[in-house]
Design a protein around this motif. Structure first.
Motif, mmCIF file in Angstrom:
data_model
loop_
_atom_site.group_PDB
_atom_site.id
_atom_site.type_symbol
_atom_site.label_atom_id
_atom_site.label_comp_id
_atom_site.label_asym_id
_atom_site.label_seq_id
_atom_site.Cartn_x
_atom_site.Cartn_y
_atom_site.Cartn_z
ATOM 1 N N SER A 433 3.705 1.541 0.500
ATOM 2 C CA SER A 433 2.835 2.461 1.181
ATOM 3 C C SER A 433 2.782 1.693 2.697
ATOM 4 C CB SER A 433 1.574 2.518 0.541
ATOM 5 O OG SER A 433 0.726 2.598 1.555
ATOM 6 N N MET A 434 3.118 2.196 3.640
ATOM 7 C CA MET A 434 2.811 2.084 4.988
ATOM 8 C C MET A 434 1.516 2.141 5.466
ATOM 9 S SD MET A 434 4.471 3.487 8.578
ATOM 10 C CE MET A 434 3.422 4.683 8.823
ATOM 11 N N MET A 435 0.557 2.803 5.192
ATOM 12 C CA MET A 435 -0.869 3.055 5.537
ATOM 13 C C MET A 435 -1.784 3.852 4.511
ATOM 14 S SD MET A 435 -2.484 3.926 9.077
ATOM 15 C CE MET A 435 -1.708 2.541 9.759
ATOM 16 N N SER A 436 -2.949 3.433 4.287
ATOM 17 C CA SER A 436 -3.613 4.419 3.286
ATOM 18 C C SER A 436 -5.228 4.256 3.614
ATOM 19 C CB SER A 436 -3.290 4.166 1.760
ATOM 20 O OG SER A 436 -3.713 2.857 1.641
ATOM 21 N N THR A 437 -5.988 5.103 3.106
ATOM 22 C CA THR A 437 -7.213 4.758 3.149
ATOM 23 C C THR A 437 -8.052 4.468 1.984
ATOM 24 O OG1 THR A 437 -7.795 7.195 3.239
ATOM 25 C CG2 THR A 437 -7.603 6.183 5.249
ATOM 26 N N PRO A 438 -8.022 3.127 1.445
ATOM 27 C CA PRO A 438 -8.852 3.002 0.051
ATOM 28 C C PRO A 438 -9.982 3.512 -0.076
ATOM 29 C CG PRO A 438 -8.520 0.976 1.281
ATOM 30 C CD PRO A 438 -7.952 1.995 2.232
ATOM 31 N N ILE A 439 -10.316 3.756 -1.687
ATOM 32 C CA ILE A 439 -11.566 4.346 -1.788
ATOM 33 C C ILE A 439 -12.572 3.180 -2.344
ATOM 34 C CG2 ILE A 439 -12.914 5.772 -3.321
ATOM 35 C CD1 ILE A 439 -10.585 7.803 -3.180
ATOM 36 N N LEU A 440 -13.741 3.036 -2.029
ATOM 37 C CA LEU A 440 -14.577 2.124 -2.435
ATOM 38 C C LEU A 440 -14.709 1.898 -4.280
ATOM 39 C CD1 LEU A 440 -17.751 2.371 -0.172
ATOM 40 C CD2 LEU A 440 -16.017 0.499 -0.121
ATOM 41 N N GLN A 444 -19.720 -1.860 -4.887
ATOM 42 C CA GLN A 444 -19.418 -2.795 -3.654
ATOM 43 C C GLN A 444 -19.254 -1.823 -2.410
ATOM 44 O OE1 GLN A 444 -15.262 -4.274 -4.692
ATOM 45 N NE2 GLN A 444 -16.150 -4.773 -7.013
ATOM 46 N N SER A 445 -19.155 -2.642 -1.235
ATOM 47 C CA SER A 445 -19.553 -1.862 -0.019
ATOM 48 C C SER A 445 -18.151 -2.218 0.851
ATOM 49 C CB SER A 445 -20.618 -2.730 0.651
ATOM 50 O OG SER A 445 -21.863 -2.483 0.237
ATOM 51 N N GLY A 446 -17.270 -2.808 0.248
ATOM 52 C CA GLY A 446 -15.921 -2.809 1.040
ATOM 53 C C GLY A 446 -14.628 -2.977 0.139
ATOM 54 N N VAL A 447 -13.736 -2.406 0.598
ATOM 55 C CA VAL A 447 -12.380 -2.733 -0.127
ATOM 56 C C VAL A 447 -11.232 -2.775 1.038
ATOM 57 C CG1 VAL A 447 -12.036 -0.089 -0.472
ATOM 58 C CG2 VAL A 447 -10.530 -1.612 -1.756
ATOM 59 N N LEU A 448 -10.456 -3.733 0.977
ATOM 60 C CA LEU A 448 -9.154 -3.941 1.819
ATOM 61 C C LEU A 448 -7.804 -3.405 1.240
ATOM 62 C CD1 LEU A 448 -8.340 -5.475 4.500
ATOM 63 C CD2 LEU A 448 -7.932 -7.555 3.028
ATOM 64 N N GLY A 449 -7.318 -2.509 1.962
ATOM 65 C CA GLY A 449 -5.921 -2.085 1.676
ATOM 66 C C GLY A 449 -4.784 -2.864 2.301
ATOM 67 N N MET A 450 -3.909 -3.550 1.630
ATOM 68 C CA MET A 450 -2.826 -4.036 2.180
ATOM 69 C C MET A 450 -1.452 -2.930 1.866
ATOM 70 S SD MET A 450 -3.033 -7.638 -0.117
ATOM 71 C CE MET A 450 -1.467 -8.151 0.457
ATOM 72 N N HIS A 451 -0.694 -3.289 2.982
ATOM 73 C CA HIS A 451 0.628 -2.490 2.878
ATOM 74 C C HIS A 451 1.914 -3.323 3.110
ATOM 75 C CE1 HIS A 451 -3.213 -0.230 3.931
ATOM 76 N NE2 HIS A 451 -2.694 0.972 3.347
ATOM 77 N N ARG A 452 2.998 -2.598 3.180
ATOM 78 C CA ARG A 452 4.342 -2.987 3.237
ATOM 79 C C ARG A 452 4.475 -3.876 4.655
ATOM 80 N NH1 ARG A 452 6.883 2.543 4.138
ATOM 81 N NH2 ARG A 452 7.392 2.460 6.233
ATOM 82 N N ILE A 453 5.158 -4.717 4.486
ATOM 83 C CA ILE A 453 5.699 -5.587 5.748
ATOM 84 C C ILE A 453 6.920 -5.032 5.943
ATOM 85 C CG2 ILE A 453 6.185 -7.808 6.534
ATOM 86 C CD1 ILE A 453 4.763 -9.111 4.209
#
Length: 507
Positions: A433-440, A444-453
């Motif tokens: 994945s290059m970019m996404s919008t993760p769902i909570l 919890q009030s936050g979630v961090l999405g990591m993507h490909r390098i």
């Protein structure tokens, strides 16, 4: 005579409501068998029998409010063993069934075990053994899927599986009889055939199909109703005197029409016909729960996503230089995830709102850092939790993630592994994945999405250079986290990752 009392129910919890008795007066019980469920405003608590015996007297009836240490029931000793002969006499006596008095040993019943807090039923997924198969003690007989985890039911003894009572795909409740095993080596020369699904234990019928009305409302039901803006009197109750239980409230939420999504197409009353190149497969309980929780997150939270990118040059260089020595010294591989967990903890300490949750009209700030790490499995996405990440080293984090990932892939995660996370990290980069919008992951009030390098041109000191870059995405609940806080959080994560030495040195 042994007294059964209300156990300690957790910090700040002083009372509970007797939700449901799973045993009646006069019933035999085994040690650690769940006999009653208590409901508080936070959780449901299962109270097990402290020893084997007979439940001689129930003191606190269903619906009663009880305090810590209050007497619930009395248990007399020695009754469980005395009831065994009666059970043998009731065993099937057909020519196809093995005699309970066979010289190889007695027949032992296998029932659905307690499957964790608030889990009342599951779906019998797959039998690992068939009638006539020899089984060893603690060998897995069957797998039961709940809405949270898959539970493996082991054999209680060495013997032969003589009868399967519940077929695959059936819904079973805690305590339901699912199979019989004859002890010994030659116990089942002629196993009993697997019965039709109708042979499974029937689900309990509702004592009242009408709403709970003026019946007392338990703390758990009151909390669920408050969080979802529903009238508790409209929840159909199946408890004593029509009282709504926690299970009733959760079932009502699943069936309740979603006014907010009225524009969505209404589900078909009957399943549509499948085409010649289509296949219909029933969703697993885990997949149903994933779908429900993700939709709930969208419907209840004011969810917003902010983005940034991070130069991975320094972390990649550090990892390349030390990964071999790290693995030799600590026995685990040095990955990127431990750096991200450390960076997240540092940012959460500076921006505590991202580590908080909404409870009614209050905000609960959490001064601990239990980070959920999303893991993809064949059955769906699960989020096991790494505890106390602020106190763990990089090696401790990598080891915990490795252990939880293996348990997730093997279906061995427990309820404890999945509960209580304060923030979640999801790594879509492993799938490209290059970019996404993760769902909570509520509450919890936050979630961090990591993507490909990927190698991208960036401007540094007035020059265009090629650097390994990663996009980061922070989805957050805008009801509790302001835009400034969200951006600050993500910038702190970026700074920590681009300068890992400063992060690890705390400067």
């Amino acid at each position: 005579m042994t007294d059964i009392t209300v156990p300690t129910l957790g910090e700040s919890v002083t009372e509970a409501t007797v939700g449901q008795w799973l045993k009646s007066a006069g019933d035999s019980v085994e040690k650690d068998e769940v006999i009653v469920e208590l409901e508080t405003d936070k959780v449901s608590v299962e109270v097990p029998a402290p020893e084997a015996g007979v439940l001689s007297e129930i003191i606190a009836e269903e619906g009663a409010t009880v305090e810590i240490g209050a007497l619930l029931a009395k248990l007399s000793e020695g009754g469980a063993e005395g009831s065994a002969p009666a059970a043998k006499e009731e065993a099937p006596k057909s020519d196809d069934a093995p005699a309970a008095s066979d010289a190889s040993g007695e027949t032992v019943e296998v029932t659905v075990p307690a499957m964790g807090e608030s889990v009342a039923e599951g779906t019998l997924s797959s039998w690992m053994k068939q009638p006539g198969d020899a089984v060893s003690k603690d060998e897995t007989l069957v797998e039961i899927e709940t809405d949270k985890v898959a539970v493996e039911v082991p054999s209680p003894i060495d013997g032969v599986l003589t009868e399967i009572v519940v077929s695959e795909g059936e819904t079973v409740e805690i305590g339901t009889l699912i199979a019989r095993i004859s002890a010994g080596d030659g116990a089942a020369a002629t196993p009993t055939p697997t019965p039709a699904p109708a042979a499974s234990a029937p689900a309990p019928t509702s004592s009242s199909s009408a709403p709970s009305g003026d019946a007392p409302v338990s703390p758990a039901v009151r909390r669920i109703a408050s969080e979802n803006n529903i009238d508790p009197s409209k929840i159909p109750g199946t408890g004593k005197d029509g009282r709504a239980t926690k299970g009733d409230a959760l079932a009502y939420l699943e069936k309740k029409p979603m006014e907010k999504t009225a524009s969505a197409p209404a589900p078909s009353a009957t399943p549509r016909a499948t085409g010649p190149r289509e296949e219909r497969v029933k969703m697993t309980r885990l997949r149903q729960t994933i779908a429900r929780r993700l939709k709930e997150a969208q419907d209840t939270a004011a969810m917003l996503t902010t983005f940034n990118d991070v130069d991975m040059t320094n972390i990649m260089s550090m990892r390349k230089e030390y990964k071999d020595n790290f693995e030799k010294r600590h026995g685990v591989k040095l990955g990127f995830m431990s750096f991200f967990v450390k960076a997240v903890v540092n940012a959460l300490q500076e921006v505590p709102a991202v580590n908080a949750e909404i409870d009614g009209t209050d905000i609960i700030y959490k001064n601990f850092y239990d980070i959920g790490v999303a893991v993809g499995t064949e059955k769906g996405l699960v989020v096991p939790v790494v505890r106390d990440c602020d106190a763990l080293s990089l090696a401790g984090i990598e080891g915990a993630i490795s252990d939880l990932g293996k348990k997730a892939r093997d279906g061995q995660l427990s309820m404890q592994d999945l509960q209580g996370g304060t923030f979640t990290i999801s790594n879509g980069g492993v799938y490209g994945s290059m970019m996404s919008t993760p769902i909570l992951n509520p509450p919890q009030s936050g979630v961090l999405g990591m993507h490909r390098i990927e190698q991208r041109p960036v401007a540094i000191n007035g020059e265009v250079v090629i650097r390994p870059m990663m996009y980061l995405a922070l989805s957050y609940d805008h009801r509790i986290v302001d835009g400034k806080e969200a951006v600050t959080f993500l910038v702190r994560v970026k700074e920590a990752l681009e300068n890992p030495e400063r992060m690890l040195l705390g400067v």
